[in-house]
Scaffold this active site. Structure first.
Site, PDB file in Angstrom:
ATOM      1  N   CYS A   1      12.192 -13.800 -55.466  1.00 53.64           N
ATOM      2  CA  CYS A   1      13.556 -13.840 -54.907  1.00 53.64           C
ATOM      3  C   CYS A   1      13.820 -15.223 -54.329  1.00 53.64           C
ATOM      4  CB  CYS A   1      13.711 -12.776 -53.828  1.00 53.64           C
ATOM      5  SG  CYS A   1      13.372 -11.081 -54.350  1.00 53.64           S
TER       6      CYS A   1
ATOM      7  N   HIS B   1      17.084 -17.733 -54.513  1.00 50.54           N
ATOM      8  CA  HIS B   1      17.941 -17.648 -53.324  1.00 50.54           C
ATOM      9  C   HIS B   1      17.469 -18.501 -52.152  1.00 50.54           C
ATOM     10  CE1 HIS B   1      20.262 -14.345 -55.108  1.00 50.54           C
ATOM     11  NE2 HIS B   1      19.114 -13.781 -55.463  1.00 50.54           N
TER      12      HIS B   1
ATOM     13  N   CYS C   1      19.129  -7.360 -59.829  1.00 49.14           N
ATOM     14  CA  CYS C   1      18.623  -8.728 -59.805  1.00 49.14           C
ATOM     15  C   CYS C   1      17.176  -8.767 -60.294  1.00 49.14           C
ATOM     16  CB  CYS C   1      18.722  -9.269 -58.379  1.00 49.14           C
ATOM     17  SG  CYS C   1      18.729 -11.060 -58.263  1.00 49.14           S
TER      18      CYS C   1
ATOM     19  N   CYS D   1      33.039  16.391 -44.449  1.00 49.91           N
ATOM     20  CA  CYS D   1      32.318  15.422 -43.607  1.00 49.91           C
ATOM     21  C   CYS D   1      33.047  15.235 -42.279  1.00 49.91           C
ATOM     22  CB  CYS D   1      32.210  14.083 -44.314  1.00 49.91           C
ATOM     23  SG  CYS D   1      31.478  14.122 -45.960  1.00 49.91           S
TER      24      CYS D   1
ATOM     25  N   HIS E   1      31.842  14.904 -38.374  1.00 53.69           N
ATOM     26  CA  HIS E   1      31.674  13.526 -37.891  1.00 53.69           C
ATOM     27  C   HIS E   1      32.929  12.924 -37.261  1.00 53.69           C
ATOM     28  CE1 HIS E   1      27.600  13.288 -39.364  1.00 53.69           C
ATOM     29  NE2 HIS E   1      28.000  13.794 -40.522  1.00 53.69           N
TER      30      HIS E   1
ATOM     31  N   CYS F   1      22.622  15.986 -45.764  1.00 49.09           N
ATOM     32  CA  CYS F   1      23.901  16.547 -45.323  1.00 49.09           C
ATOM     33  C   CYS F   1      24.407  17.570 -46.331  1.00 49.09           C
ATOM     34  CB  CYS F   1      24.930  15.434 -45.137  1.00 49.09           C
ATOM     35  SG  CYS F   1      24.975  14.714 -43.476  1.00 49.09           S
TER      36      CYS F   1
END
Length: 243
Positions: free
Chosen positions: A60, A64, A96, A159, A163, A204
């Site tokens: 990487c 970068h 990548c 949701c 929440h 969830c």
């Protein structure tokens, strides 16, 4: 269970509540531990991710530079790639790795992918979320919003009923947060390890007895984008520490 059934009976039109950062819902002890790298077990993944950043040929770092250059990147994901695909940070790293490093993908929920994602996300810690939602991202955002607002599963819950309308209340010994994704990947004590946001979303789905989509599914990607948009201006907490 009775509490969940009462939630299912609530009208969708209840007044919207203020959205607050996820750390506001942590206990004082857990919040302090999240902010202390010497006591936060998620930093073991960050260390491994930084080592992975330098490993391989090409690595990487070859493209970068130092990982410090990733500062701010996590505030802008999920994002739409040039080919129109919606990618979260994990998917961007995998793409990548395959296309530029000519290496096999790490795989969803693998220790290596969680570690590298945590190391990159950590460079945005404390920075405000600013995910782009215009242009090609707009349609994905509306999909995510619709998913968030839809009642699902045998418990017929959306949701938002947990929440938004019930944020701050206790459920099974935990405090219901506004359900943002700013702390992921996160170390969860109940997992005894690091996990992705999609792993949490699957939990969830199971909780309301709805369909559990695969890790990386479009349904969870668009929901992740919507959650990131809800969190705009709020700090990245990754790697988070959750109960």
């Amino acid at each position: 269970m009775k509490w969940l059934l009462l939630l299912a009976m609530l009208p969708l039109a209840a007044a919207a509540q203020e959205v607050r950062p996820s750390r506001d819902f942590l206990s004082p002890a857990l919040r302090a531990q999240q902010e202390d790298p010497s006591r936060h077990p998620g930093w073991l993944w960050v260390d491994e991710g930084e080592a992975l950043w330098r490993r391989g040929e090409p690595s990487c770092r070859s493209c970068h530079g130092d990982i410090a250059g990733m500062r701010g990147v996590a505030t802008r994901y999920p994002a739409v790639a040039a080919d129109g695909a919606l990618l979260n940070l994990e998917a961007r790293i995998e793409r990548c790795r395959v296309e530029n490093q000519r290496a096999a993908p790490f795989g969803p929920e693998s220790e290596a992918l969680l570690a590298l994602t945590a190391a990159v996300a950590r460079r945005s810690r404390g920075m405000p979320m600013s995910v782009p939602v215009d242009g090609p991202a707009a349609a994905f955002l509306e999909e995510g919003r619709a998913f968030y607002e839809a009642r699902q599963g045998q418990l017929n819950l959306s949701c938002g009923q947990c929440h938004d309308q019930n944020a701050g209340r206790n459920l099974r010994g935990d405090v219901i947060s506004n359900g943002l994704g700013t702390g992921y990947p996160a170390y969860r004590l109940e997992w005894n390890g690091m996990g992705s946001l999609h792993r949490r979303l699957r939990a969830c789905s199971l909780g309301v007895r709805a369909t559990q989509f695969p890790l990386g599914a479009r349904e969870y990607l668009t929901l992740e984008l919507y959650l990131a948009h809800r969190a705009r201006g709020m700090p990245v907490e990754a790697p988070g520490l959750r109960r």
